[in-house]
Design a protein around this motif. Structure first.
Motif, PDB file in Angstrom:
ATOM      1  N   ILE A 132      -9.448   1.554  -6.412  1.00  0.00           N
ATOM      2  CA  ILE A 132      -8.106   1.947  -6.834  1.00  0.00           C
ATOM      3  C   ILE A 132      -7.742   1.324  -8.174  1.00  0.00           C
ATOM      4  CG2 ILE A 132      -6.848   0.083  -5.665  1.00  0.00           C
ATOM      5  CD1 ILE A 132      -4.694   2.126  -4.950  1.00  0.00           C
ATOM      6  N   ALA A 133      -8.353   0.181  -8.484  1.00  0.00           N
ATOM      7  CA  ALA A 133      -8.095  -0.453  -9.778  1.00  0.00           C
ATOM      8  C   ALA A 133      -8.782   0.274 -10.922  1.00  0.00           C
ATOM      9  CB  ALA A 133      -8.544  -1.915  -9.741  1.00  0.00           C
ATOM     10  N   LEU A 144       0.823  -1.207   0.000  1.00  0.00           N
ATOM     11  CA  LEU A 144       0.000   0.000   0.000  1.00  0.00           C
ATOM     12  C   LEU A 144       0.859   1.260   0.000  1.00  0.00           C
ATOM     13  CD1 LEU A 144      -2.783  -1.079   2.538  1.00  0.00           C
ATOM     14  CD2 LEU A 144      -2.822  -1.179   0.043  1.00  0.00           C
ATOM     15  N   ALA A 145       2.030   1.187   0.623  1.00  0.00           N
ATOM     16  CA  ALA A 145       2.923   2.347   0.626  1.00  0.00           C
ATOM     17  C   ALA A 145       3.393   2.678  -0.787  1.00  0.00           C
ATOM     18  CB  ALA A 145       4.120   2.080   1.533  1.00  0.00           C
ATOM     19  N   TYR A 146       3.832   1.665  -1.517  1.00  0.00           N
ATOM     20  CA  TYR A 146       4.267   1.916  -2.895  1.00  0.00           C
ATOM     21  C   TYR A 146       3.085   2.287  -3.778  1.00  0.00           C
ATOM     22  CZ  TYR A 146       9.018   0.528  -1.885  1.00  0.00           C
ATOM     23  OH  TYR A 146      10.291   0.494  -1.385  1.00  0.00           O
ATOM     24  N   SER A 147       1.916   1.784  -3.441  1.00  0.00           N
ATOM     25  CA  SER A 147       0.720   2.206  -4.154  1.00  0.00           C
ATOM     26  C   SER A 147       0.473   3.697  -3.960  1.00  0.00           C
ATOM     27  CB  SER A 147      -0.488   1.406  -3.652  1.00  0.00           C
ATOM     28  OG  SER A 147      -1.696   1.944  -4.128  1.00  0.00           O
ATOM     29  N   THR A 148       0.691   4.188  -2.756  1.00  0.00           N
ATOM     30  CA  THR A 148       0.519   5.621  -2.493  1.00  0.00           C
ATOM     31  C   THR A 148       1.491   6.451  -3.315  1.00  0.00           C
ATOM     32  OG1 THR A 148      -0.254   5.211  -0.243  1.00  0.00           O
ATOM     33  CG2 THR A 148       0.585   7.407  -0.719  1.00  0.00           C
ATOM     34  N   VAL A 149       2.753   6.046  -3.333  1.00  0.00           N
ATOM     35  CA  VAL A 149       3.749   6.759  -4.136  1.00  0.00           C
ATOM     36  C   VAL A 149       3.293   6.810  -5.591  1.00  0.00           C
ATOM     37  CG1 VAL A 149       6.151   6.773  -4.919  1.00  0.00           C
ATOM     38  CG2 VAL A 149       5.612   6.083  -2.572  1.00  0.00           C
ATOM     39  N   SER A 150       2.792   5.681  -6.085  1.00  0.00           N
ATOM     40  CA  SER A 150       2.349   5.600  -7.476  1.00  0.00           C
ATOM     41  C   SER A 150       1.141   6.506  -7.731  1.00  0.00           C
ATOM     42  CB  SER A 150       2.002   4.150  -7.814  1.00  0.00           C
ATOM     43  OG  SER A 150       1.606   4.017  -9.154  1.00  0.00           O
ATOM     44  N   GLN A 151       0.162   6.484  -6.841  1.00  0.00           N
ATOM     45  CA  GLN A 151      -1.042   7.294  -7.038  1.00  0.00           C
ATOM     46  C   GLN A 151      -0.742   8.789  -6.920  1.00  0.00           C
ATOM     47  OE1 GLN A 151      -4.076   5.924  -8.026  1.00  0.00           O
ATOM     48  NE2 GLN A 151      -2.716   4.154  -8.199  1.00  0.00           N
ATOM     49  N   LEU A 152       0.201   9.158  -6.071  1.00  0.00           N
ATOM     50  CA  LEU A 152       0.631  10.553  -6.013  1.00  0.00           C
ATOM     51  C   LEU A 152       1.266  10.970  -7.332  1.00  0.00           C
ATOM     52  CD1 LEU A 152       2.135  10.507  -2.428  1.00  0.00           C
ATOM     53  CD2 LEU A 152       0.211  11.923  -3.146  1.00  0.00           C
ATOM     54  N   GLY A 153       1.964  10.031  -7.960  1.00  0.00           N
ATOM     55  CA  GLY A 153       2.512  10.307  -9.286  1.00  0.00           C
ATOM     56  C   GLY A 153       1.422  10.653 -10.286  1.00  0.00           C
ATOM     57  N   TYR A 154       0.282   9.948 -10.221  1.00  0.00           N
ATOM     58  CA  TYR A 154      -0.858  10.288 -11.074  1.00  0.00           C
ATOM     59  C   TYR A 154      -1.309  11.726 -10.837  1.00  0.00           C
ATOM     60  CZ  TYR A 154      -2.172   5.758 -13.141  1.00  0.00           C
ATOM     61  OH  TYR A 154      -2.219   4.619 -13.885  1.00  0.00           O
ATOM     62  N   MET A 155      -1.351  12.130  -9.577  1.00  0.00           N
ATOM     63  CA  MET A 155      -1.809  13.484  -9.265  1.00  0.00           C
ATOM     64  C   MET A 155      -0.873  14.522  -9.864  1.00  0.00           C
ATOM     65  SD  MET A 155      -2.835  12.872  -5.273  1.00  0.00           S
ATOM     66  CE  MET A 155      -3.438  11.255  -4.770  1.00  0.00           C
ATOM     67  N   PHE A 156       0.432  14.288  -9.767  1.00  0.00           N
ATOM     68  CA  PHE A 156       1.390  15.230 -10.350  1.00  0.00           C
ATOM     69  C   PHE A 156       1.339  15.186 -11.878  1.00  0.00           C
ATOM     70  CE2 PHE A 156       3.464  15.053  -6.118  1.00  0.00           C
ATOM     71  CZ  PHE A 156       3.524  16.420  -5.893  1.00  0.00           C
ATOM     72  N   LEU A 157       1.077  14.013 -12.435  1.00  0.00           N
ATOM     73  CA  LEU A 157       0.888  13.930 -13.881  1.00  0.00           C
ATOM     74  C   LEU A 157      -0.249  14.835 -14.313  1.00  0.00           C
ATOM     75  CD1 LEU A 157       1.186  12.715 -16.721  1.00  0.00           C
ATOM     76  CD2 LEU A 157      -0.177  10.756 -15.938  1.00  0.00           C
ATOM     77  N   ALA A 158      -1.350  14.809 -13.571  1.00  0.00           N
ATOM     78  CA  ALA A 158      -2.489  15.672 -13.897  1.00  0.00           C
ATOM     79  C   ALA A 158      -2.099  17.144 -13.826  1.00  0.00           C
ATOM     80  CB  ALA A 158      -3.652  15.383 -12.948  1.00  0.00           C
ATOM     81  N   CYS A 159      -1.404  17.521 -12.770  1.00  0.00           N
ATOM     82  CA  CYS A 159      -0.987  18.922 -12.633  1.00  0.00           C
ATOM     83  C   CYS A 159      -0.027  19.309 -13.752  1.00  0.00           C
ATOM     84  CB  CYS A 159      -0.330  19.141 -11.270  1.00  0.00           C
ATOM     85  SG  CYS A 159      -1.452  18.979  -9.858  1.00  0.00           S
ATOM     86  N   GLY A 160       0.866  18.394 -14.121  1.00  0.00           N
ATOM     87  CA  GLY A 160       1.843  18.690 -15.157  1.00  0.00           C
ATOM     88  C   GLY A 160       1.237  18.898 -16.527  1.00  0.00           C
TER      89      GLY A 160
END
Length: 665
Positions: free
Chosen positions: A398-399, A320-336
């Motif tokens: 999450i899937a 779940l920790a690595y899942s969080t890192v990954s999902q935060l990446g999605y959020m930054f992708l959206a902002c980018g």
């Protein structure tokens, strides 16, 4: 009393809870500690709801801008002013409701999970303190006050991650989180200094008005002007706080803290702070093509990178920790890619299903008597039915399975990435990450709840958690189902209510489409179908490997040993940092800064002066003999010395003549 005019109440309640439990909780029974902690967060949530109601129904329809309330001057130096100013706009509304609402549910859950732990009062004091600092961060009306909350959540995370401080791994994890975040925070401070030097203010409204009215052109790719440098420095802080490459390494180790802490950090508070700051500073980032591209690329790379590590982890919380890192990446992708509303939308839905995943994982650990290794679980779905049902719901969310919340927010991000010039590579990596996410999350579910039991029933008495823990799971499960419906109408040609709500903050033209509206709608439907098919493919592969062919994963691991070992060892990034950063710094500290600079230079100088003074004193003390005739001689010698000094110009020629006469003889 209008809460909107007294926003400080929302902050004060958790702070009072932290202070009261911290000072007197040691002598109180758990029930009293619970009452203080839950009252503080519950009332803060109710005050937030009322403040939001007043803003939406009373203030905004008349004023059409952010509500800004200065309370007192905090720092004044020359033309610089940083006040204790709070504000509320549509972005604040989302953040404050997520922080107080999800945070309150986690507090309720904690009363059951931590019931038999030592330091009970201390835990809830820290938890309330965490809420206080996060609320300062999202309610602040200037970067300086925001930075107080920014550093405060870092302090609170250090205290909570290292809560079991007698365990070395926990204390090391707390220090690691604190130090890594300080690296990012250094960049954040430099970004603030640059903004003040350029625009002479750090107040949000004044700063963004100055940017808007400055007439300064958008900085093209490769141009490192003021906007690019300031944005990248702020983003440096965000990569630390929100665990993006290369500063993500602290977040997996944060699992050393109690499970409710993991839920609070990963879902409602600290790790979302970086995404919030980038979204809050969107006007700066929109003036720099370089900054936006780097945010999108780093977010996309982090999402995929962390997802690959999650494929092979065996600790349920680390997955779940690595899942969080990954999902935060999605959020930054959206902002980018300029889709700031989509990033905040995913932040909100992620808070629901990720808090649920962590709390459900805590319920599993509670049922298993503290066991966290999924290889020692199995067959639990019939023994802890409520935990299974809620965790299965969160896993579907999450899937990206419709109509759950994660489907709408993730679909919005992928569509935004696809729909910008040059965004197809980002979309492909994001889609592949969605495939990996579905796979490793259902791998977690199948290993935990399906198959043969892999634990000894004589030593492990599996039991369902109390309703103090299950109640929050049910509420979060409902939110994980319905939380995305604000955007649902957009799929059949309706209105995306969430994006429309945030339009006053981000503007209605963010991530403008490059094709006409009808074609865009058809494309979004097509991409949504592709995303769902991709998620179902990941689920099917996980089912085939871990339910139908449970021995196959071990065979694949052996046949793909180099790849498996690389993922299992997390690409050896921690070892690389240890070899290139940690050990050289330790060597430099011990052999140069300590032994040479401190011991030989500083201590040597200080001790040398001390030894000189001691020797001089030892010599001079012999003049104190107690002999009157000796004292008389010293008086005469002293008098002659004084006379010689006073009359030296007159007697100097006599000494010269005497010396010449002596030499002549």
């Amino acid at each position: 009393m209008p809460i909107l005019d007294h926003l400080w109440i929302i902050l004060l309640l958790p702070l009072l809870g932290a202070a009261v439990n911290g000072l007197w909780g040691l002598k109180w029974p758990n029930k009293v500690v619970n009452t203080v902690a839950l009252s503080a967060t519950g009332l803060s949530f109710l005050a937030s709801v009322e403040a939001v109601r007043e803003f939406v129904t009373d203030y905004y329809p008349e004023h059409h801008d952010a509500f800004h309330k200065p309370f007192f001057d905090w720092i004044v130096a020359g033309n610089f002013r940083a006040g204790f100013d709070l504000q509320m706009d549509q972005l604040t509304v989302v953040m404050v409701l997520v922080v107080t609402g999800v945070g309150f549910l986690i507090h309720i859950y904690s009363t059951g999970y931590m019931a038999h732990e030592g330091g009970y009062y201390r835990f809830f004091s820290y938890l309330n303190l965490f809420m206080f600092f996060m609320l300062i961060l999202v309610l602040a009306a200037n970067y300086v006050l925001l930075f107080v909350g920014w550093e405060g959540v870092g302090l609170a995370s250090y205290l909570l991650i290292g809560f079991y401080f007698l365990r070395k791994s926990a204390s090391d994890a707390g220090k690691k989180a604190f130090i890594v975040n300080r690296i990012g925070d250094f960049g954040f401070m430099l970004g603030m200094f640059l903004l003040f030097r350029t625009f002479h203010t750090l107040d949000f409204s004044q700063l963004f008005d100055a940017v808007h009215n400055s007439g300064m052109p958008r900085e093209a790719w490769g141009v490192f002007g003021t906007f690019t440098v300031a944005s990248l420095l702020l983003f440096m802080g965000a990569t630390g706080k929100s665990a993006q490459l290369p500063l993500y390494v602290w977040l997996p180790d944060a699992m050393e803290g109690p499970t409710p802490v993991s839920a609070l950090i990963h879902a409602a508070t600290m790790v979302t702070a970086g995404v919030y700051v980038v979204a809050r500073s969107h006007l700066l980032f929109e003036h720099s093509e370089t900054a936006l591209v780097l945010v999108a690329v780093i977010g996309c790379a982090t999402a995929f990178f962390a997802a690959t590590i999650g494929l092979v982890q065996t600790d349920i919380k680390r997955v779940l920790a690595y899942s969080t890192v990954s999902q935060l990446g999605y959020m930054f992708l959206a902002c980018g890619v300029g889709a700031f509303s989509a990033g905040i939308f995913h932040l909100m839905t992620h808070a629901f299903f990720k808090a649920l995943l962590f709390l459900a994982a805590g319920s599993v650990i509670h049922a298993m008597g503290g066991e966290q290794d999924m290889r020692h679980m199995g067959g639990l779905r019939k023994k802890i039915k409520y935990t299974f049902a809620t965790m299965f719901t969160a896993t579907l969310a999450i899937a990206g399975i419709p109509p759950l919340a994660g489907f709408f927010s993730k679909d919005s991000i992928l569509f935004s990435a696809y729909n910008i010039p040059g965004g197809h590579p980002l979309y492909i990596v994001g889609l592949l990450t969605a495939l990996l996410t579905a796979f490793y999350m259902f791998r977690l579910v199948f290993l935990t709840f399906w198959g043969q039991q892999r634990y000894d029933e004589h030593h492990v008495h599996v039991h369902e958690s109390p309703w103090s823990m299950l109640g929050p799971l049910v509420v979060l499960a409902i939110l994980s189902v319905v939380g995305g419906w604000l955007a649902a109408p957009a799929l059949w040609g309706g209105k995306d209510h969430f994006t429309a709500f945030l339009a006053p903050v981000f503007g209605s033209g963010e991530a403008a489409a490059v094709i006409d509206e009808v074609a865009a709608h058809n494309l979004e439907i097509t991409l949504a179908i592709v995303a769902v098919f991709t998620a179902l493919l990941g689920i099917a592969v996980a089912y085939w490997l871990y339910v139908r062919r449970p021995k196959k994963p071990e065979q694949l691991a052996k046949s793909l040993q180099p790849v498996y070992q690389t993922l299992l060892n997390k690409y050896w990034v921690d070892e690389l940092y240890a070899a290139t950063v940690v050990r050289p710094l330790v060597w430099l500290s011990e052999n140069v800064l300590w032994k040479v600079v401190d011991v030989e230079a500083i201590d040597g100088t200080v001790n040398g002066i001390a030894h000189g003074a001691t020797s001089l004193g030892d010599t001079v003390r012999h003049t104190q003999s107690g002999n009157a005739r000796s004292y008389a001689v010293w008086v005469v010698v002293g008098a002659l010395a004084v006379i010689a000094i006073l009359f030296w110009p007159n007697i100097r020629p006599m000494f010269g003549m005497l010396i010449r006469a002596t030499v002549t003889r």
